[in-house]
Design a protein around this motif. Sequence first.
Motif, PDB file in Angstrom:
ATOM      1  N   ARG A 116      66.846  59.864 -63.335  1.00 38.94           N
ATOM      2  CA  ARG A 116      66.656  60.688 -62.139  1.00 38.94           C
ATOM      3  C   ARG A 116      67.830  61.621 -61.878  1.00 38.94           C
ATOM      4  O   ARG A 116      67.726  62.520 -61.031  1.00 38.94           O
ATOM      5  CB  ARG A 116      66.459  59.783 -60.898  1.00 38.94           C
ATOM      6  CG  ARG A 116      65.228  58.902 -60.964  1.00 38.94           C
ATOM      7  CD  ARG A 116      63.959  59.695 -61.161  1.00 38.94           C
ATOM      8  NE  ARG A 116      63.705  60.648 -60.096  1.00 38.94           N
ATOM      9  CZ  ARG A 116      62.773  61.588 -60.137  1.00 38.94           C
ATOM     10  NH1 ARG A 116      62.006  61.722 -61.198  1.00 38.94           N
ATOM     11  NH2 ARG A 116      62.601  62.413 -59.121  1.00 38.94           N
ATOM     12  N   TYR A 117      68.961  61.437 -62.579  1.00 41.04           N
ATOM     13  CA  TYR A 117      70.149  62.231 -62.285  1.00 41.04           C
ATOM     14  C   TYR A 117      69.909  63.733 -62.360  1.00 41.04           C
ATOM     15  O   TYR A 117      70.450  64.481 -61.533  1.00 41.04           O
ATOM     16  CB  TYR A 117      71.301  61.834 -63.208  1.00 41.04           C
ATOM     17  CG  TYR A 117      71.914  60.484 -62.896  1.00 41.04           C
ATOM     18  CD1 TYR A 117      71.455  59.712 -61.830  1.00 41.04           C
ATOM     19  CD2 TYR A 117      72.948  59.976 -63.667  1.00 41.04           C
ATOM     20  CE1 TYR A 117      72.004  58.470 -61.551  1.00 41.04           C
ATOM     21  CE2 TYR A 117      73.520  58.735 -63.395  1.00 41.04           C
ATOM     22  CZ  TYR A 117      73.037  57.991 -62.342  1.00 41.04           C
ATOM     23  OH  TYR A 117      73.590  56.768 -62.069  1.00 41.04           O
ATOM     24  N   PRO A 118      69.115  64.244 -63.334  1.00 40.04           N
ATOM     25  CA  PRO A 118      68.885  65.699 -63.337  1.00 40.04           C
ATOM     26  C   PRO A 118      68.150  66.197 -62.098  1.00 40.04           C
ATOM     27  O   PRO A 118      68.156  67.399 -61.827  1.00 40.04           O
ATOM     28  CB  PRO A 118      68.024  65.912 -64.600  1.00 40.04           C
ATOM     29  CG  PRO A 118      68.322  64.733 -65.472  1.00 40.04           C
ATOM     30  CD  PRO A 118      68.524  63.599 -64.517  1.00 40.04           C
ATOM     31  N   HIS A 119      67.531  65.283 -61.344  1.00 42.76           N
ATOM     32  CA  HIS A 119      66.719  65.693 -60.192  1.00 42.76           C
ATOM     33  C   HIS A 119      67.459  65.598 -58.864  1.00 42.76           C
ATOM     34  O   HIS A 119      67.084  66.267 -57.900  1.00 42.76           O
ATOM     35  CB  HIS A 119      65.466  64.810 -60.095  1.00 42.76           C
ATOM     36  CG  HIS A 119      64.527  64.938 -61.258  1.00 42.76           C
ATOM     37  ND1 HIS A 119      63.488  65.840 -61.287  1.00 42.76           N
ATOM     38  CD2 HIS A 119      64.486  64.277 -62.442  1.00 42.76           C
ATOM     39  CE1 HIS A 119      62.837  65.733 -62.436  1.00 42.76           C
ATOM     40  NE2 HIS A 119      63.428  64.794 -63.160  1.00 42.76           N
ATOM     41  N   ILE A 120      68.510  64.748 -58.804  1.00 47.13           N
ATOM     42  CA  ILE A 120      69.042  64.394 -57.480  1.00 47.13           C
ATOM     43  C   ILE A 120      70.326  65.116 -57.108  1.00 47.13           C
ATOM     44  O   ILE A 120      70.833  64.939 -56.003  1.00 47.13           O
ATOM     45  CB  ILE A 120      69.248  62.870 -57.355  1.00 47.13           C
ATOM     46  CG1 ILE A 120      70.254  62.374 -58.387  1.00 47.13           C
ATOM     47  CG2 ILE A 120      67.923  62.149 -57.487  1.00 47.13           C
ATOM     48  CD1 ILE A 120      70.523  60.880 -58.292  1.00 47.13           C
ATOM     49  N   GLY A 121      70.881  65.937 -58.006  1.00 49.55           N
ATOM     50  CA  GLY A 121      72.034  66.738 -57.640  1.00 49.55           C
ATOM     51  C   GLY A 121      73.338  65.965 -57.647  1.00 49.55           C
ATOM     52  O   GLY A 121      73.420  64.798 -58.035  1.00 49.55           O
ATOM     53  N   LEU A 122      74.380  66.609 -57.160  1.00 49.62           N
ATOM     54  CA  LEU A 122      75.735  66.074 -57.278  1.00 49.62           C
ATOM     55  C   LEU A 122      75.967  64.837 -56.422  1.00 49.62           C
ATOM     56  O   LEU A 122      76.786  63.985 -56.767  1.00 49.62           O
ATOM     57  CB  LEU A 122      76.750  67.159 -56.900  1.00 49.62           C
ATOM     58  CG  LEU A 122      76.793  68.389 -57.815  1.00 49.62           C
ATOM     59  CD1 LEU A 122      77.761  69.431 -57.254  1.00 49.62           C
ATOM     60  CD2 LEU A 122      77.221  67.989 -59.220  1.00 49.62           C
ATOM     61  N   ARG A 125      72.182  60.835 -54.390  1.00 49.10           N
ATOM     62  CA  ARG A 125      71.505  60.027 -53.376  1.00 49.10           C
ATOM     63  C   ARG A 125      70.039  59.888 -53.738  1.00 49.10           C
ATOM     64  O   ARG A 125      69.328  60.875 -53.874  1.00 49.10           O
ATOM     65  CB  ARG A 125      71.658  60.674 -51.994  1.00 49.10           C
ATOM     66  CG  ARG A 125      73.071  60.606 -51.460  1.00 49.10           C
ATOM     67  CD  ARG A 125      73.195  61.281 -50.104  1.00 49.10           C
ATOM     68  NE  ARG A 125      74.538  61.179 -49.575  1.00 49.10           N
ATOM     69  CZ  ARG A 125      74.976  61.838 -48.515  1.00 49.10           C
ATOM     70  NH1 ARG A 125      74.147  62.660 -47.861  1.00 49.10           N
ATOM     71  NH2 ARG A 125      76.213  61.687 -48.087  1.00 49.10           N
ATOM     72  N   PHE A 126      69.599  58.661 -53.871  1.00 49.21           N
ATOM     73  CA  PHE A 126      68.218  58.379 -54.264  1.00 49.21           C
ATOM     74  C   PHE A 126      67.305  58.431 -53.051  1.00 49.21           C
ATOM     75  O   PHE A 126      67.562  57.791 -52.038  1.00 49.21           O
ATOM     76  CB  PHE A 126      68.118  57.000 -54.924  1.00 49.21           C
ATOM     77  CG  PHE A 126      68.340  57.033 -56.419  1.00 49.21           C
ATOM     78  CD1 PHE A 126      69.537  57.501 -56.930  1.00 49.21           C
ATOM     79  CD2 PHE A 126      67.361  56.616 -57.289  1.00 49.21           C
ATOM     80  CE1 PHE A 126      69.752  57.556 -58.289  1.00 49.21           C
ATOM     81  CE2 PHE A 126      67.566  56.660 -58.648  1.00 49.21           C
ATOM     82  CZ  PHE A 126      68.773  57.135 -59.163  1.00 49.21           C
ATOM     83  N   SER A 127      66.234  59.194 -53.204  1.00 52.49           N
ATOM     84  CA  SER A 127      65.214  59.264 -52.167  1.00 52.49           C
ATOM     85  C   SER A 127      64.115  58.255 -52.477  1.00 52.49           C
ATOM     86  O   SER A 127      64.074  57.680 -53.571  1.00 52.49           O
ATOM     87  CB  SER A 127      64.620  60.674 -52.138  1.00 52.49           C
ATOM     88  OG  SER A 127      63.852  60.888 -53.323  1.00 52.49           O
TER      89      SER A 127
END
Length: 250
Positions: A116-122, A125-127
């Motif tokens: 998920r890292y490419p989706h959640i930004g710097l 924070r996990f949604s």
Amino acid sequence: METAHHEAHDCCAHHDHHHELLVDGLTVHYRKILAIENIGFATSCGNRIALVGPNGAGKSTLLKAIAGLVPRTTGSITWRGAAVRKWSREFAYLPQREEIDWTFPITVRGLVEMGRYPHIGLLKRFSPTDQKAVNSALETLSISDLHDRQIRELSGGQQQRAFLARAIAQEAHVLLLDEPFTGLDQPATLTLADLIRSLSEQGRLVIASHHDLSSAPALYNQTLLLNHHPLAFGPTEEILTPQNITRAFT
């Protein structure tokens, strides 16, 4: 070169270009050493492609070049009608198992969450959407019960499934697998083969280096035969002829 469009699958149905991958004139050098030269092929989602050639033929380099992990000397990659300049988060690369530090202290869930890292930004924070994607990936690969296990505690087949789950959590459409069946026992091989077939039937594109010529036709519907240069590309049973195999391996 044949391309296959599977418009019924979700990954294709919402895009005008039907997730076509076009590799054209791809050349890679390691310093002054030529690794691959003028590789080209066109394919699309729903296919499973074997990269076949002798050791040192450039199969791993080609996978890494498509993934954006090594720089191209020349050539272009087009995905869904758009040029891929360096890398795409819709591509996921799974290295050979011996290249992975299995002592790294991370759980199966932690590994899958990395997708998920490419989706959640710097801020990382996990949604709820991210957690749902991770849980779904664990369920898809049938490893929900292993979520809190350290990756070093897994069998070879379970380790491969954990890395595939990371790719699914990433929402990758192109899975780039480097010798995924190496070192697996027969039950794990059969399980992984079923999973790869299922993932392609859901509309993903699978490209994998593969060394066992006898099993390739059952696992992959297309084959790219190469030895630094492209030798043949098309339906597996048409490509893996005795004549072509002799050309590649001698």
